[in-house]
Design an enzyme around this catalytic site. Structure first.
Site: not given
Length: 852
Positions: A522, A747
């Site tokens: 999965k 940033y």
């Protein structure tokens, strides 16, 4: 029937082999399934094999001719000329005899005294106490027929690279037979030596051991005239009482050798007879002494001293391991009588040898398998075998002229092999293969050289094909690979498929025979690529796969995965997809159970397999004890058949919760007993997850569920060192700049420099799965073997790292996680688990698959 005589001391009993070791060999070395005896006048008859093994029972077909050794039923090519060795392992090889017989095999070596041979009326059966030993005895007998020089190589590290480099160095003068890849085990050595024929002039074979009393058997098979001891280091120390004991065991390989090449610092003085010794050293006086080692930016210059003469050796490598391996090779050439001038010239030509083939997404939705570093017939067999494991309707092989012995019918064998493996097209490059075009019955195109093919490439169609690129170095096939590979983002996650198989077999080794394995694929197989991982698992005969949602199972079915697949979160609007794709739903509530039964009845379907989830303490999904009585009637509805009953352990990895885990197991047993009494038929039971496989053997029942451990991550005890790392996340340096103290990086000016610094921008950000939590010194990457801290905020597509004094350049490779730093380290730094780190890697990061 009775067994023939056996020499009990020639090899340790197969029963002493861990089944893990045997199954591990079958996977990592199964590509060498059979090697023909090239000089056909030396075929063996069934009667000759009986003589070799002192086997006295009457044979049905004593004149049957045998040239192929078969150890894996999936790799049958020439049935009538094959003999199958039913080797012990996790799977009982005797179970495959019927299948092989139906395909035409008529010679079998078995060890099961109770195996019923009466159904195989025209087959020869050799009953042997020890099947592996029989194989080794045959190989040792075969070896005695050849008088040319054989070099045996052993040591802790470097055996394979030294062997392959010597092949490069000596092959201009001699036709050489060698061990394929790292075939140096108790099984790999006999298969390697079986290749020997009169078509060759030299043999190069490596021998590896992991514990005492293993080398005698390998020496009996290889019988080297010349020995090479690469080094004695830590590898496999755990199998020996001491490093000295390990050295003595390895030196047994050379007990009949006339010359032994070794480093003086690895062997105590006097241990090897002086007249047999050819020594080298990086420090002290030796036959070949390295006086000075001058590492340069892209290579190394050695100052050497041999036979009273000082001279230079230029190398294309500057890492310590490669330098030592180069010195070993130079010493070997000198020992063989090569001139200093020729040694200098040859050593300069040495190139690194990729030890693995590479699989990538290609143009036109193709899959490109790049194995363009060697061109001999045995490695070709392995590469074609890997191509066939991929489920493509069309398969193309781009191949150059092959390296082969003078009398070897290599192109006839190649054409037969390609046809038997359903290869659709061959694109041949080189004058020799082109002159043999008539041998190939499939679609074909031939070119004189690589440049001609490159010009023609735009007109060729590779849509949705599997394409194998296989060629000699001189043909520069890397140009072809580059043109065919899909151009993507420089950030990639490399997946080692061999490690997947190794880890699978490690966990299998902890199970009782017959215990089934369900593997979780999965979440894009924990970020590793659902189809690619599922395909490897299918090839290696796992019993079940599990996915989270129906769409994941549908995608696997479209790619040719036919294993049973359990869907863990079936939604009612996906029932049609589940049924049409033969997926099997996990049923965890009365509502889902009733809805699915109604859907089946509307479509007239009976006995559809389902998996029943019980809640024993996880409290996430599943029926509780109070629900059991109310669902019994529904479970007996003819529309369904309960395939398995299972539960989920909440804390099986944690010692402090062991009492709770045992309470869950007891509760599961009670709930299952109640269900079983009312179902009136048996089902599979599965409870153990990865941690429980190791810690709670009583939880194995009929099947276990393997998850994160498959990918090399384990949180239980000291087991992780037995697993192999599967994934490595890599990127590159985009730019390097100097930034002054007090300036800020990125940033929000979160990264303010406290010193003048060199800052590298690397091509990975949070959109790739490298989260903002790694910013401002939390995360570290590896560049040129040195750690570099992330500085400032992680951006969407990139981040910055401090590489002051690390001599980093644009284009340098960056390891985000792998061996160092490890994925567990990354997870701990941001207070999460490896699952989250793995599954967070974006699908825009290309997965590159390697097979060694």
């Amino acid at each position: 029937m009775h067994t023939g005589k056996s020499n009990e001391n020639s090899v340790r009993e197969v029963s002493n082999f861990r089944s893990f070791e045997m199954s591990n060999f079958r996977i990592f070395e199964k590509s060498l399934l059979f090697f023909r005896y090239l000089n056909m006048q030396h075929q063996y008859t069934a009667a000759q094999l009986a003589h070799i093994w002192d086997y006295t029972e009457q044979l049905v077909q004593p004149n049957s001719e045998i040239t192929w050794l078969l150890i894996d039923s999936r790799k049958l090519i020439h049935a009538e000329a094959s003999i199958f060795f039913a080797l012990p392992g996790k799977q009982d090889a005797h179970l495959y005899i019927s299948e092989l017989y139906n395909k035409g095999v008529r010679n079998f070596v078995i060890s099961d005294v109770n195996f019923n041979t009466s159904s195989f009326v025209d087959a020869n059966f050799y009953l042997q106490k020890n099947v592996l030993k029989a194989l080794q005895t045959l190989a040792a007998y075969h070896r005695k027929h050849f008088n040319y020089e054989v070099i045996g190589i052993t040591g802790s590290n470097g055996k394979t690279i030294v062997k392959d480099w010597l092949y490069q160095l000596i092959s201009p003068e001699k036709s050489i037979v060698r061990s394929p890849k790292s075939y140096n085990s108790q099984l790999g050595v006999p298969l390697s030596v079986w290749q020997m024929s009169n078509a060759y002039q030299m043999g190069l074979f490596e021998a590896g051991i992991s514990t005492m009393n293993e080398m005698d058997a390998l020496e009996e098979i290889i019988k080297p005239n010349i020995g090479i001891l690469t080094n004695i280091k830590a590898a496999h120390d755990e199998g020996f009482e001491s490093r000295e004991a390990k050295l003595h065991e390895k030196l047994k390989l050379f007990k009949h050798s006339s010359k032994i090449i070794y480093g003086k610092n690895y062997v105590p003085a006097g241990l090897i007879e002086l007249e047999k010794s050819f020594t080298w050293s990086l420090h002290e006086e030796a036959d070949l002494q390295i006086i000075k080692t001058d590492k340069k930016e892209k290579g190394t210059e050695l100052t050497a001293y041999y036979h009273f003469k000082e001279f230079k050796i230029q190398l294309n490598f500057n890492d310590d391991a490669s330098i030592e391996n180069c010195v070993i090779c130079a010493a070997t050439l000198l020992c063989l009588g090569y001139s200093i001038e020729l040694v200098q010239a040859r050593m300069l030509q040495l190139q690194s040898i990729p030890m693995r083939l590479q699989m990538k997404q290609g143009i036109q939705q193709s899959t490109i398998i790049n194995d363009s570093y060697s061109a001999d017939i045995s490695s070709l067999y392995m590469a074609v075998d890997f191509l066939n494991q991929q489920k493509h309707e069309r398969k193309t092989i781009i191949i150059s002229d092959m390296i082969h012995g003078a009398n070897e019918p290599v192109y006839e064998l190649m054409a037969t092999y390609f046809k038997s493996h359903n290869i659709n097209r061959i694109i041949g490059i080189g004058e020799e293969i082109s002159s043999n075009a008539h041998l190939f019955s499939m679609e074909k195109q031939f070119f004189k050289n690589t440049d001609e093919l490159l010009k023609a490439l735009p007109a060729l169609d590779f849509s949705r094909e599997g394409v194998l690129i296989k060629g000699a170095r001189t043909f520069a096939f890397e140009k072809i690979a580059s043109r065919l590979e899909e151009k993507v983002h420089d950030t990639v996650m490399e997946i080692n498929l061999n490690s997947i198989v190794h880890n699978l077999n490690f966990y299998r080794s902890k199970l009782l025979p017959g215990t089934k394995v369900m593997v979780m694929v999965k979440a894009f197989a924990y970020g590793s690529g659902s189809f690619e991982i599922a395909n490897v698992l299918q090839y290696n005969k796992v019993d079940y796969l599990a996915v989270a949602y129906a769409d994941e199972g549908v995608a696997l079915r479209k790619e040719g995965i036919h294993l049973p697949i359990m869907v863990m979160s079936p939604e009612s609007n996906a029932f049609e997809k589940i049924i049409s794709n033969c997926l099997e739903p996990e049923i965890y509530s009365i509502q889902i159970l009733k809805s699915f039964i109604n859907h089946l009845k509307l479509n007239g379907i009976k006995q559809y397999p389902i998996h029943l989830k019980l809640d024993t303490g996880m409290h996430r999904l599943g029926f509780e004890l109070a629900d059991v009585e109310s669902i019994v009637e529904l479970l007996n509805d003819e529309a369904i058949k309960v395939k398995s009953v299972f539960t989920h352990l909440a804390a099986s990895e944690s010692n402090e919760h062991d009492a709770f885990t045992k309470e869950q197991l007891n509760k599961f047993d009670k709930m299952y007993a109640s269900l079983r009494n009312n179902l009136h038929y048996d089902t599979l039971r599965h409870v153990a997850n990865t941690a429980a496989i190791l810690r709670f053997p009583e939880s194995h029942y009929e099947m276990v569920r393997l998850g994160i451990g498959l990918y090399g991550v384990e949180n239980v005890g000291n087991f992780e060192h037995e697993l192999q790392r599967v994934a490595e996340l890599k990127t590159t340096v985009t730019q390097v700049r100097k930034v002054l103290k007090g300036e800020s990086i990125g940033y929000s000016r979160r990264g303010v420099l406290t010193h003048d610094a060199e800052i590298a921008t690397i091509k990975i950000g949070y959109a790739d799965g490298y989260g903002r939590a790694f910013g401002n010194g939390v995360g570290e990457v590896l560049i040129n073997g040195k750690r570099a801290k992330v500085i400032g905020s992680v951006c969407m597509d990139m981040c910055m790292v401090d590489v002051t004094n690390l001599q980093v350049q644009e284009g340098d490779e960056v390891i985000v996680f792998g061996e160092d730093p490890s994925i567990k380290e990354l997870a701990s730094k941001i207070n999460t688990i490896p699952y989250e780190v793995l599954t967070s890697i974006s699908q825009r990061v290309q997965r590159i698959y390697y097979y060694e």
